[in-house]
Design an enzyme around this catalytic site. Structure first.
Site, mmCIF file in Angstrom:
data_model
loop_
_atom_site.group_PDB
_atom_site.id
_atom_site.type_symbol
_atom_site.label_atom_id
_atom_site.label_comp_id
_atom_site.label_asym_id
_atom_site.label_seq_id
_atom_site.Cartn_x
_atom_site.Cartn_y
_atom_site.Cartn_z
ATOM 1 N N GLY A 244 0.785 -1.232 0.000
ATOM 2 C CA GLY A 244 0.000 0.000 0.000
ATOM 3 C C GLY A 244 0.812 1.274 0.000
ATOM 4 N N GLU A 281 4.714 -6.363 1.214
ATOM 5 C CA GLU A 281 3.971 -6.689 -0.007
ATOM 6 C C GLU A 281 3.723 -5.449 -0.871
ATOM 7 O OE1 GLU A 281 0.346 -8.214 1.653
ATOM 8 O OE2 GLU A 281 1.228 -10.127 2.239
ATOM 9 N N GLY A 283 3.145 -3.221 -4.089
ATOM 10 C CA GLY A 283 2.712 -3.411 -5.474
ATOM 11 C C GLY A 283 2.946 -2.147 -6.255
ATOM 12 N N ARG A 320 -9.222 2.676 -13.652
ATOM 13 C CA ARG A 320 -9.050 3.388 -12.386
ATOM 14 C C ARG A 320 -9.792 4.725 -12.316
ATOM 15 N NH1 ARG A 320 -5.008 5.012 -10.215
ATOM 16 N NH2 ARG A 320 -5.315 4.199 -8.128
ATOM 17 N N CYS A 360 -19.474 2.445 -24.836
ATOM 18 C CA CYS A 360 -20.840 2.936 -24.668
ATOM 19 C C CYS A 360 -21.226 3.006 -23.197
ATOM 20 C CB CYS A 360 -21.788 2.033 -25.432
ATOM 21 S SG CYS A 360 -21.257 1.838 -27.134
ATOM 22 N N GLU A 361 -20.563 3.855 -22.456
ATOM 23 C CA GLU A 361 -20.820 4.070 -21.025
ATOM 24 C C GLU A 361 -20.407 5.498 -20.720
ATOM 25 O OE1 GLU A 361 -21.582 1.830 -18.459
ATOM 26 O OE2 GLU A 361 -21.455 -0.047 -19.604
ATOM 27 N N TYR A 389 -2.309 -1.658 -11.709
ATOM 28 C CA TYR A 389 -3.769 -1.760 -11.822
ATOM 29 C C TYR A 389 -4.254 -1.141 -13.130
ATOM 30 C CZ TYR A 389 -2.704 -2.856 -7.044
ATOM 31 O OH TYR A 389 -2.122 -3.419 -5.934
#
Ligand SMILES: *Cc1c(COP(=O)(O)O)cnc(C)c1O
Length: 429
Positions: A244, A281, A283, A320, A360-361, A389
């Site tokens: 994190g 950990e 990332g 994101r 289409c959003e 991500y």
């Protein structure tokens, strides 16, 4: 910060002009800088060296096996969350004893694979519930194995360090881990297990956490738990303090690895001297700034009071912005050199635009109300901080083949994932 810089008004990835990659491979394309990736890993490794930790890269942040292999070559381990990620980690050459396994819903199939990976099995199962631990114990018993397990404890940290609701996991009432006030009783209970050894404590409070206070709070609570257990004769061998650590999205907001280490190392140094093993950990702090997403302007248009820049990258490539309302710096790859990547950046002659994709959003956007230099059809843009991500969350929505991925190393580059074809889309249907 990274190796994406402008030379003579043109964006380079290390020593390669990104326009060259676009000309050869088209867009949208993810471009990674190998030396950024390695530097970010090394900064963490150096900062935390006094703790001799296992650094287990969170493979879900960017899981291309060539990226993973680059880190494995540096000595990095892996934090996995599924059988698929176990497969990727092993395929990239990671040693099973450097793999830790998180996730709230590990299936029997996934656990069995991890128990026998490279015949020794993985380093640690980070169990997220009491029931999961007993299931691990049962499966280990069938195979006659003695795997190490951690309980992921939920330290109920109140300060979420500026992270988004959807990526904050350290409070009670999240689906992750077990409330810390229930943990001690469970460690006592788990001593009855005949196969799985519950000898580790795992924390992961969410991400990105831009300040050190939540880590201090969580680790302090975890150490109090290990002391309480030690009094009962239960020895905790490993403390996994999670990931994190922040990356650069909006400017200079991410503290350096050394700042996190300055806060965390003093809490743990004496314990490590007495034999406690530490796992990290990270990332995004490794992968985020090592990647950009390159896209091309298809059309521009006016809608009411807004101006839209319609590009060929979409929410299926980078989800994101719409999923987390996250900010990614965007800039044309040629012309005016961006004076900074601050979210507040303004330059003479800029225009307020929405950068949107073709899906289409109405949620399909990369930026809203963003000030950019004038853009026209055919221009290339770079979406920064897209290494984490980005591709790992990409989908085929709207039957869009997923983007190509390219790894740049100095003045060379290599396609590390070819662009998907229409045939790829229907394979298996
Ligand atoms: C996602 C995740 C990480 C990594 O988070 P980053 O913000 O990418 O550092 C670490 N540990 C666990 C358990 C995770 O789920």
């Amino acid at each position: 910060m990274d190796h994406f810089t402008y030379n003579n008004g043109e964006l380079f990835a290390e020593n390669v002009p990104v326009s060259k990659i676009a000309a050869e491979l088209g867009t949208p394309t993810y471009i990674y800088s190998k030396n950024t990736l390695i530097t970010h890993y090394q900064r963490i490794a150096e900062a935390f060296a006094p703790l001799h930790p296992l650094i287990a890269y969170s493979i879900k942040s960017c899981s291309n096996i060539n990226i993973v292999r680059t880190l494995v070559d540096q000595g990095c381990g892996m934090d996995i969350t599924s059988g698929g990620e176990l497969y990727r980690a092993l395929k990239a050459g990671c040693n099973a004893n450097k793999i830790v396994f998180a996730g709230v819903g590990k299936t029997d199939h996934e656990i069995n694979d991890a128990l026998v990976a490279q015949s020794t099995g993985i380093r640690c199962f980070n169990c997220e519930s009491e029931e999961e631990f007993w299931n691990l114990d049962r499966l280990a018993g069938i195979k006659g194995l003695r795997p190490q397990a951690a309980l992921r404890v939920n330290p109920d940290v109140q300060n979420k360090g500026g992270t988004h609701q959807k990526t904050f996991t350290g409070k009670k009432e999240t689906k992750f881990g077990v409330d810390i006030d229930r943990a001690a009783a469970f460690y006592r209970e788990a001593q009855k297990a005949k196969h799985a050894r519950l000898t580790a404590v795992d924390l992961h409070i969410g991400s990105p956490i831009k300040i050190t206070a939540p880590y201090i709070d969580a680790i302090t609570k975890a150490l109090a738990l290990t002391d309480e257990l030690a009094n009962d004769g239960i020895a905790i061998e490993t403390l996994d303090i999670g990931g994190g650590y922040a990356a650069f999205y909006e400017g200079n907001e991410a503290p350096p690895a050394s700042a996190y280490a300055q806060a965390i190392v003093p809490l743990l140094k004496d314990r490590v001297a007495k034999g406690l093993k530490i796992v990290l950990e990270p990332g995004r702090s490794i992968s985020c700034n090592a990647g950009i997403l390159l896209a091309q302007v298809q059309y521009t248009k006016i809608g009411g009071t807004k101006k839209f820049i319609i590009v060929d990258a979409a929410m299926n490539d980078l989800i994101r912005p719409t999923l987390y309302e996250s900010y990614h710096f965007i800039w044309p790859t040629k012309g005016i050199v961006p004076p900074s990547r601050q979210s507040s950046l303004r330059i003479a002659g800029d225009e307020k635009v929405d950068v949107v994709g073709p899906i289409c959003e109405s949620g399909d956007y990369l930026a809203k109300d963003r000030y950019l230099p004038p853009l026209k059809r055919g221009d290339l843009i770079a979406v920064y901080s897209a290494g984490a991500y980005g591709m790992s969350m990409a989908s085929n929505y709207n039957a869009r083949p997923r983007a190509a991925e390219v790894l740049v190393d100095g003045d060379r580059y290599q396609v590390i994932r070819r662009r998907e074809t229409y045939e790829d889309l229907v394979r298996g249907e």
